[in-house]
Design an enzyme around this catalytic site. Structure first.
Site, short mmCIF file in Angstrom:
data_model
loop_
_atom_site.label_atom_id
_atom_site.label_comp_id
_atom_site.label_asym_id
_atom_site.label_seq_id
_atom_site.Cartn_x
_atom_site.Cartn_y
_atom_site.Cartn_z
N SER A 142 -23.33 -21.64 -14.34
CA SER A 142 -23.74 -21.18 -13.01
C SER A 142 -22.53 -20.54 -12.35
O SER A 142 -21.47 -21.15 -12.25
CB SER A 142 -24.31 -22.33 -12.19
OG SER A 142 -23.37 -23.37 -12.06
N GLY A 175 -22.35 -19.17 -9.20
CA GLY A 175 -22.47 -19.02 -7.75
C GLY A 175 -23.35 -17.83 -7.40
O GLY A 175 -24.43 -17.65 -7.99
N GLY A 178 -25.27 -15.61 -9.95
CA GLY A 178 -26.35 -16.12 -10.77
C GLY A 178 -25.82 -16.90 -11.95
O GLY A 178 -24.88 -17.68 -11.79
N GLY A 216 -27.04 -26.12 -7.59
CA GLY A 216 -26.81 -26.42 -9.00
C GLY A 216 -27.83 -27.42 -9.53
O GLY A 216 -28.28 -27.31 -10.68
N ASP A 217 -28.21 -28.38 -8.69
CA ASP A 217 -29.20 -29.37 -9.12
C ASP A 217 -30.57 -28.71 -9.28
O ASP A 217 -31.33 -29.04 -10.20
CB ASP A 217 -29.26 -30.53 -8.11
CG ASP A 217 -27.90 -31.21 -7.98
OD1 ASP A 217 -27.14 -31.24 -8.96
OD2 ASP A 217 -27.60 -31.71 -6.88
#
Lengths: 309, 309
Positions: free
Chosen positions: B217, B219, B222, B248-249
């Site tokens: 990931s 930020g 994408g 992120g989760d």
């Protein structure tokens, strides 16, 4: 028996971090928790001095349960806190280990309902029957009327119990009109109340507003007391190094301890300054160093004059 | 049924303050609490998407009780957390309303005893019997061996359950050697693992270290995925404004949701990016905006190439 009132009790949490940087993520290296709110702190110091003390005020939720669990087992301390439906607040002190500074984050506290406030006033009036002094300490939680302290002071006066008020802002301004025997503002609270930054002028003004005696805590400069018996300055013998957290609460405990043991004002002030200084010097925030306290009792510098009768 | 593992669950507290100033005292204007820890957050998003999900890991003390109370009543979510004698940690996000920045204070978590860790591994093996995927999420509490995730991954592989790992530092380095099907590092975690700040090089290196697929990931840029089926970049259609907490989760939840519904990799990645972006855009930190999610599903920009079979 001394009674302390803490309407807005707190679970005091201390976080140590290597260095606090806004907008960054921190792993807390040490977490400590203790029951708090000014009146609870005052009670703990009084109990450590050997006084019997009762704490009252409000507590609720799981945070409140944690707070009460921590109060049990303190010898000499009786828990007479009232349950409320809201949750007791947390106050978090974030200690930056690099700079030694402390950043404080205080939750507002539970909303107290009119019924809960009414119930408290009845319990308070009952508790006053068996006590030799009462201290009203700290901020008011949401829902408690801003004039609350003035009412509690009048109830104490009617019961002939000497009453000390230690609060700030509007609760202090309104409370002082109820004619408490002692108020203990710090320099900032005193300036906010009176508009004067000159301690003697401000302290005398605060007394005219209704307080029997005003004991102003001036940080490292010690304290300035204007009382019906005279006026005094009392200060530790040297500049102190340490953590001032709880020093004001220890000062209140010293004043109450001196009051209930019928010490003359100068001796009360010496006790208050010694306790306050021994709290700054203690390794744990809010505790006092007993050996330092006993040693300081003989070394507090006091100057002043007794009033003409 | 999807299983998420959160060995270091947390009670996530958010404080809003007008402006955070180190060394000053702050009155918190708003307090919110929710059950947290990465795997718990992933489970909540999965449940909101309509999946059946079980959360396991450790929880203890009054903080743990609060966390579990908040989990009951989430439709589709089953609480299979194990009690420990220590107390579940609090994580506090202090939001500065003036600057919009967030300062994070994370307690370390309870010390897990060898007996508690042993008990967990047995429960985990039992829980794997009925699940279609498992996610191992977040930091390890004190007392859990640093190689814990590698062992849990091997158990999942033996049970033929696909396993996703989302952690950082030594637990990621050690865990990846257990050959998880998917790892989801962010740019920083990837650089720490591989020593490379070039995303494609680092992602390919992470895969060589033992991961079946690596979804990095990045930020606002994408994500970058290197998988046995091909490699892709997927990004939201425009730069997003909002709070990245929990993005992120949500990305992990999107990957798992796509995995258990047998979507091809590009569709999984679109789902993950849309969910993650809809989380940034939601007014409440860590929640996702369902309308934004559904709209974004058709607008995620995906580029890449399928591997030669």
């Amino acid at each position: 028996m001394i009674l302390t009132v803490t309407l807005n009790t707190a679970l005091d949490i201390t976080y140590r971090v290597p260095a606090l940087r806004p907008d960054a993520s921190h792993r807390v290296t040490e977490v400590t928790e203790r029951p708090g709110g000014k009146g609870v702190n005052v009670a703990r110091v009084l109990a450590a001095l050997g006084h019997e003390v009762t704490v009252t005020g409000f507590t609720g939720g799981l945070t409140g349960r944690l707070l009460r669990e921590r109060l049990t087992g303190i010898p000499g301390l009786t828990d007479a806190l009232l349950p409320v439906s809201g949750t007791t607040r947390r106050t978090t002190a974030v200690v930056d280990e690099r700079s030694g500074t402390t950043t404080q984050l205080n939750e507002p506290g539970p909303v107290v309902s009119p019924a809960e406030w009414h119930a408290f006033q009845e319990v308070y009036e009952d508790l006053l029957k068996g006590v030799s002094a009462v201290a009203l300490c700290g901020s008011l939680p949401p829902g408690v009327p801003v004039g609350a302290y003035a009412g509690l002071i009048r109830t104490a006066r009617a019961a002939k119990v000497p009453v000390l008020l230690d609060t700030s802002g509007a609760p202090l301004r309104r409370g002082i009109a109820g004619r408490p025997d002692i108020v203990k503002p710090n320099a900032e609270e005193l300036a906010e109340l009176t508009g004067s930054h000159e301690p003697l002028t401000a302290t005398q003004d605060a007394r005219r507003r209704g307080a029997g005696a005003v004991v102003a805590s001036l940080g490292p400069q010690g304290l300035l007391a204007v009382t019906p018996q005279g006026r005094w300055r009392a200060a530790p013998p040297a500049r102190l190094r340490g953590n001032p957290t709880g020093a004001g609460d220890s000062l209140v405990a010293g004043l109450l301890s001196g009051l209930v043991t019928n010490l003359p004002w100068p001796d009360r002030l010496v006790r208050a300054v010694a306790l306050s200084a021994a709290t700054v010097m203690a390794p744990v925030a809010g505790e006092f160093d007993r050996r330092a306290y006993e040693e300081l009792l003989g070394r507090v510098v006091i100057t002043g004059e007794v009033s003409a009768a």
